[in-house]
Design an enzyme around this catalytic site. Structure first.
Site, short mmCIF file in Angstrom:
data_model
loop_
_atom_site.label_atom_id
_atom_site.label_comp_id
_atom_site.label_asym_id
_atom_site.label_seq_id
_atom_site.Cartn_x
_atom_site.Cartn_y
_atom_site.Cartn_z
N HIS A 191 0.84 -1.21 0.00
CA HIS A 191 0.00 0.00 0.00
C HIS A 191 0.88 1.26 0.00
O HIS A 191 0.57 2.24 -0.67
CB HIS A 191 -0.88 0.04 1.26
CG HIS A 191 -1.90 -1.05 1.33
ND1 HIS A 191 -1.83 -2.07 2.25
CD2 HIS A 191 -3.01 -1.28 0.60
CE1 HIS A 191 -2.87 -2.87 2.09
NE2 HIS A 191 -3.60 -2.42 1.10
N GLN A 234 -18.37 -5.42 -1.40
CA GLN A 234 -17.56 -6.36 -2.17
C GLN A 234 -17.34 -7.69 -1.44
O GLN A 234 -16.57 -8.52 -1.89
CB GLN A 234 -16.23 -5.71 -2.59
CG GLN A 234 -15.26 -5.41 -1.47
CD GLN A 234 -14.12 -4.52 -1.93
OE1 GLN A 234 -14.29 -3.34 -2.20
NE2 GLN A 234 -12.92 -5.08 -2.06
N SER A 246 -3.05 -8.04 2.72
CA SER A 246 -3.56 -7.89 4.09
C SER A 246 -4.06 -9.22 4.63
O SER A 246 -4.15 -9.42 5.82
CB SER A 246 -4.70 -6.87 4.12
OG SER A 246 -4.26 -5.67 3.55
N ARG A 247 -4.41 -10.14 3.72
CA ARG A 247 -4.94 -11.43 4.16
C ARG A 247 -3.84 -12.43 4.53
O ARG A 247 -4.15 -13.51 5.05
CB ARG A 247 -5.86 -12.03 3.10
CG ARG A 247 -7.19 -11.29 2.97
CD ARG A 247 -8.15 -12.03 2.05
NE ARG A 247 -9.50 -11.51 2.14
CZ ARG A 247 -10.05 -10.66 1.27
NH1 ARG A 247 -9.35 -10.21 0.25
NH2 ARG A 247 -11.30 -10.25 1.43
O1 PAF Z 1 -8.01 -3.38 -3.50
C1 PAF Z 1 -8.64 -2.99 -2.50
O2 PAF Z 1 -8.11 -2.83 -1.40
C2 PAF Z 1 -10.15 -2.71 -2.63
O3 PAF Z 1 -10.75 -3.64 -3.49
C3 PAF Z 1 -10.47 -1.27 -3.03
C4 PAF Z 1 -9.95 -0.94 -4.42
C5 PAF Z 1 -9.89 -0.30 -2.02
C6 PAF Z 1 -12.00 -1.07 -3.06
O4 PAF Z 1 -12.57 -1.33 -1.82
#
Ligand code: PAF
Length: 277
Positions: free
Chosen positions: A37, A61, A185-186
């Site tokens: 990130h 999502q 993150s997982r």
């Molecule tokens: O990739 C991600 O972390 C998510 O799918 C995003 C693009 C922030 C949308 O929630």
């Protein structure tokens, strides 16, 4: 670094930047930030004057059986990591993003139902919805997304073009652990034993890439890779496929840019990865 939680507050801060003629770069995230990130933020900085990072675990999502509730939430650590890198950290509330009765949907079409979409049919429509809303709120000049979610990057480009949004979408290279595992993150879900097996996914991608570059038939190379991943200790393989890097349609040669994409389970944890061929 401003910490902002409402749309009104966000708009008033952004208006000040725009009045000064500053461009805005945006990196949307779901938090639980890692070096991958932070690389998005660094890339955004190369393209814009002011950087907005959003942190929002987007319920749209996740399917009901997925990990929305247990998805890692580490706000305090995330803010510490962003200090000195982001100008605004935007943490919208679920209530403001999806007020009671909100039922607008975005359908991402055929590509949203392939690869990741087979296991997660709701996923890309949910990503498209939140990213569109965030784009409307931030109105960035550029936005950066990781290539780790290669299909997501493709679909976000499709949505951005489809809605004529004047936003440049930039793909950021995958950041890996020293042993090759793509940062995610997982990854915190992996048991100690499975964490040791996990780099085999990237190794398999590299080996299939070598086979293809050495002229092996695509079907045979993919078959070899699929077998190898399961034999390495992965409990289930969702897909290992070669696709056009530009259109994501199935590739039957490697003369134009292609991408090898994989998703497999280690226990309950689903890992995805991909490499350019
Ligand atoms: O990739 C991600 O972390 C998510 O799918 C995003 C693009 C922030 C949308 O929630």
């Amino acid at each position: 670094m401003q910490i902002i939680r409402t749309i009104a507050d966000l708009r008033s801060h952004l208006a000040t930047y725009r009045k000064n003629g500053e461009t805005i770069g945006f990196a949307p995230t779901m938090g639980a930030l890692h070096s991958g990130h932070l690389s998005l933020v660094e890339i955004a900085k190369q393209h814009a004057d002011k950087i907005v990072v959003s942190i929002f675990v987007n319920p749209a999502q996740f399917a009901p059986h997925e990990d929305f509730d247990k998805y890692p939430r580490t706000e305090e650590q995330d803010l510490a990591k962003l200090k000195g890198h982001a100008d605004i950290v935007y943490l919208p509330s679920k209530e403001e993003l999806y007020p009671q009765g909100f039922d607008i949907k975005i359908a991402t079409g055929k590509i949203g139902q392939e690869l990741e979409g087979i296991t997660r049919p709701h996923f890309f429509d949910g990503v498209a919805l939140v990213v569109t809303k965030l784009f409307m709120q931030v109105q960035p000049d550029v936005a950066v997304f990781g290539e780790k979610d290669f299909q997501q990057l493709h679909i976000i480009r499709k949505v951005t073009n489809g809605f004529d949004m004047p936003i440049e979408i930039i793909g950021a290279p995958i950041i890996r652990e020293r042993d090759g595992l793509a940062m995610s993150s997982r990854n915190v879900y992996l048991s100690e034993t499975n964490r040791k097996i996990a780099p085999a996914l990237y190794q398999a991608l590299c080996q299939v890439k070598d086979l293809l570059h050495n002229g092996k038939n695509i079907d045979e190379a993919l078959e070899w890779g699929r077998k190898n991943i399961v034999e390495s200790g992965f409990s289930k393989l969702d897909y290992l496929e070669l696709r056009s890097a530009d259109t994501l349609s199935p590739a039957n040669n490697i003369n134009t840019p292609t991408r090898l994409l994989v998703a497999a389970y280690l226990g309950e944890t689903r890992l995805i990865d991909n490499i350019a061929i």
